[in-house]
Design a protein around this motif. Structure first.
Motif, mmCIF file in Angstrom:
data_model
loop_
_atom_site.group_PDB
_atom_site.id
_atom_site.type_symbol
_atom_site.label_atom_id
_atom_site.label_comp_id
_atom_site.label_asym_id
_atom_site.label_seq_id
_atom_site.Cartn_x
_atom_site.Cartn_y
_atom_site.Cartn_z
ATOM 1 N N ASP A 1 45.029 31.372 22.148
ATOM 2 C CA ASP A 1 46.022 31.059 23.185
ATOM 3 C C ASP A 1 46.626 29.675 22.941
ATOM 4 O O ASP A 1 47.851 29.495 23.019
ATOM 5 C CB ASP A 1 45.367 31.078 24.574
ATOM 6 N N VAL B 1 44.852 33.999 37.442
ATOM 7 C CA VAL B 1 43.404 33.768 37.553
ATOM 8 C C VAL B 1 42.726 34.986 38.197
ATOM 9 O O VAL B 1 41.647 35.409 37.757
ATOM 10 C CB VAL B 1 43.121 32.472 38.352
ATOM 11 N N LEU C 1 39.962 38.423 28.206
ATOM 12 C CA LEU C 1 40.143 38.089 29.612
ATOM 13 C C LEU C 1 41.485 37.423 29.874
ATOM 14 O O LEU C 1 42.062 37.580 30.948
ATOM 15 C CB LEU C 1 39.035 37.125 30.069
ATOM 16 N N MET D 1 45.511 35.892 28.596
ATOM 17 C CA MET D 1 46.686 36.111 27.746
ATOM 18 C C MET D 1 47.370 34.752 27.566
ATOM 19 O O MET D 1 47.255 33.873 28.432
ATOM 20 C CB MET D 1 47.635 37.127 28.375
ATOM 21 N N ALA D 2 48.042 34.597 26.458
ATOM 22 C CA ALA D 2 48.586 33.272 26.125
ATOM 23 C C ALA D 2 49.671 32.835 27.113
ATOM 24 O O ALA D 2 49.761 31.656 27.448
ATOM 25 C CB ALA D 2 49.133 33.266 24.704
ATOM 26 N N ARG E 1 37.271 40.725 34.118
ATOM 27 C CA ARG E 1 35.845 40.496 33.874
ATOM 28 C C ARG E 1 35.016 41.572 34.590
ATOM 29 O O ARG E 1 34.095 42.141 34.011
ATOM 30 C CB ARG E 1 35.436 39.108 34.369
ATOM 31 N N LEU F 1 40.509 32.007 23.355
ATOM 32 C CA LEU F 1 41.038 30.798 23.988
ATOM 33 C C LEU F 1 41.697 29.902 22.937
ATOM 34 O O LEU F 1 42.776 29.336 23.174
ATOM 35 C CB LEU F 1 39.924 30.041 24.715
ATOM 36 N N VAL G 1 42.245 37.627 35.656
ATOM 37 C CA VAL G 1 41.083 37.360 34.800
ATOM 38 C C VAL G 1 39.800 37.826 35.489
ATOM 39 O O VAL G 1 38.936 38.456 34.860
ATOM 40 C CB VAL G 1 40.990 35.848 34.463
ATOM 41 N N ALA H 1 44.658 27.366 33.247
ATOM 42 C CA ALA H 1 43.846 27.619 34.444
ATOM 43 C C ALA H 1 42.989 28.871 34.263
ATOM 44 O O ALA H 1 41.835 28.912 34.708
ATOM 45 C CB ALA H 1 44.755 27.761 35.663
ATOM 46 N N THR H 2 43.543 29.874 33.602
ATOM 47 C CA THR H 2 42.739 31.086 33.368
ATOM 48 C C THR H 2 41.594 30.793 32.399
ATOM 49 O O THR H 2 40.550 31.440 32.468
ATOM 50 C CB THR H 2 43.589 32.256 32.829
ATOM 51 N N HIS H 3 41.775 29.831 31.527
ATOM 52 C CA HIS H 3 40.683 29.456 30.619
ATOM 53 C C HIS H 3 39.503 28.878 31.405
ATOM 54 O O HIS H 3 38.345 29.151 31.085
ATOM 55 C CB HIS H 3 41.172 28.431 29.592
ATOM 56 N N GLU I 1 38.690 29.676 34.354
ATOM 57 C CA GLU I 1 38.022 30.836 34.962
ATOM 58 C C GLU I 1 37.239 31.635 33.918
ATOM 59 O O GLU I 1 36.110 32.068 34.173
ATOM 60 C CB GLU I 1 39.075 31.743 35.628
ATOM 61 N N ALA I 2 37.828 31.807 32.754
ATOM 62 C CA ALA I 2 37.160 32.595 31.701
ATOM 63 C C ALA I 2 35.875 31.917 31.217
ATOM 64 O O ALA I 2 34.972 32.591 30.709
ATOM 65 C CB ALA I 2 38.116 32.805 30.531
ATOM 66 N N LEU I 3 35.793 30.615 31.355
ATOM 67 C CA LEU I 3 34.615 29.878 30.894
ATOM 68 C C LEU I 3 33.519 29.834 31.951
ATOM 69 O O LEU I 3 32.445 29.286 31.699
ATOM 70 C CB LEU I 3 35.013 28.448 30.499
ATOM 71 N N ARG I 4 33.757 30.380 33.119
ATOM 72 C CA ARG I 4 32.731 30.375 34.174
ATOM 73 C C ARG I 4 31.600 31.324 33.811
ATOM 74 O O ARG I 4 31.798 32.313 33.194
ATOM 75 C CB ARG I 4 33.329 30.791 35.519
ATOM 76 N N PRO J 1 50.759 34.009 30.622
ATOM 77 C CA PRO J 1 50.806 34.784 31.873
ATOM 78 C C PRO J 1 52.196 34.711 32.482
ATOM 79 O O PRO J 1 52.821 33.641 32.500
ATOM 80 C CB PRO J 1 49.786 34.057 32.768
ATOM 81 N N CYS K 1 47.942 29.652 31.913
ATOM 82 C CA CYS K 1 46.967 30.082 30.908
ATOM 83 C C CYS K 1 45.778 29.130 30.877
ATOM 84 O O CYS K 1 44.624 29.558 30.815
ATOM 85 C CB CYS K 1 47.624 30.170 29.541
#
Lengths: 141, 163
Positions: B80, A118, A132, A134-135, A125, B77, A121, B156-158, B160-163, A137, B154
């Motif tokens: 992924d 996270v 941002l 990766m499939a 950004r 996304l 990411v 969880a990173t989504h 964050e990426a959607l913020r 991590p 991944c």
């Protein structure tokens, strides 16, 4: 098990070192604050790993005398690039820990992997790096 | 599984939360029923994770069709989730289904939802999906833990990426 924990510990130590360099190249308050918070989190993870390794009555081996940076860190952009690389590397180091732990310890290892991913990411950004995410991590390559 | 904020949908009178939840439950339920009917093999513990990945991928695709301006943001996304579905199918030993479910959530979101509403709905869906993956990682075998853990991270990173 010790080998995986020791590799994660080495990655956390490297991250703590790197954030010392990264922080001085950042100027925006929010970025400096994020870098400091990241360093603190890496210190907490390091301490957890040290305790785990000690509980196994094992040793992680000596720390390296110094680190070679993958590229010069001379400005904000290169500092952010290093932060991305560091967090991706930390995520990679935690993934093998998942397979050698169970229950709460595995959950802690997954939290460490996830938090690193996270943060990567967030740094991507800030440095306008796409995509941002990766499939997988933590998976090398 | 609660997936979204409760935004009223004007034509059908249901909240988006209800429609999205129903869509995912229906998709998961059908997958389970089909497996039981067609084969005596028990459903793999990771099958719900695979179903969820496919449902989310399809939901993103449909959201992009409805709101093309979101394509740059949402396409990675979706990709992924497709990669997760393929990997999970390999782990489970099944072929990845390729057909879209009529009940997948984005068909509901396309009904007049704004970009902000769609993003908020996906954030909630990804949060829920990440929690499911964390639970799956905790429960799975040592051999599968790495892959499932990466999928959880991944998701969880989504968020964050959607913020």
């Amino acid at each position: 098990m010790t080998e995986a924990l020791a590799a994660a510990l080495a990655a956390e130590e490297a991250a703590i070192y790197a954030y010392g360099l990264i922080g001085v190249r950042l100027t925006a308050r929010a970025e400096v604050t994020a870098a400091r918070a990241a360093e603190l989190e890496h210190r907490e993870r390091r301490d957890w790993l040290i305790n785990q390794i000690a509980a196994l009555k094992s040793s992680s081996g000596p720390l390296p005398a110094g680190y070679t940076l993958p590229f010069p860190v001379t400005d904000r952009d290169s500092a952010l690039d290093l932060a991305i690389k560091i967090e991706d590397g930390v995520a990679q180091s935690w993934r093998p820990v998942l397979g050698v732990t169970e229950n709460d310890d595995r959950t802690t290892a997954l939290a460490a992997l996830t938090d690193a991913a996270v943060r990567a990411v967030r740094w991507r950004r800030l440095n306008a790096v796409a995509p941002l995410t990766m499939a997988f991590p933590g998976r090398a390559g | 599984m609660v997936l979204t904020g409760a935004v009223r949908m004007s034509e059908v009178g249901h909240t988006r939360r209800w429609v999205l939840g129903a869509g995912l439950m229906l998709t998961g339920g059908l997958a389970g029923c089909g497996s039981d009917a067609d084969s005596p093999t028990p459903v793999d513990a990771l099958q719900p994770l695979l179903d969820e990945a496919l449902t989310l991928a399809i939901a993103y695709d449909r959201a992009i069709l409805s709101l093309p301006d979101l394509a740059t943001r949402l396409s990675p996304l979706a990709a992924d989730h497709r990669a997760h579905a393929a990997e999970l199918a390999t782990l489970i030993g099944r072929t990845t289904p390729t057909s879209a479910s009529a009940s997948s959530p984005a068909s509901a979101m396309s009904a007049g939802a704004t970009a902000d509403e769609v993003i908020a709905a996906f954030q909630t869906a990804e949060q829920s999906a990440a929690k499911n993956a964390v639970a799956a990682c905790r429960a799975t075998t040592a051999l599968r833990a790495g892959t499932v853990g990466s999928i959880a991270a991944c998701r969880a990173t989504h968020v964050e990426a959607l913020r």
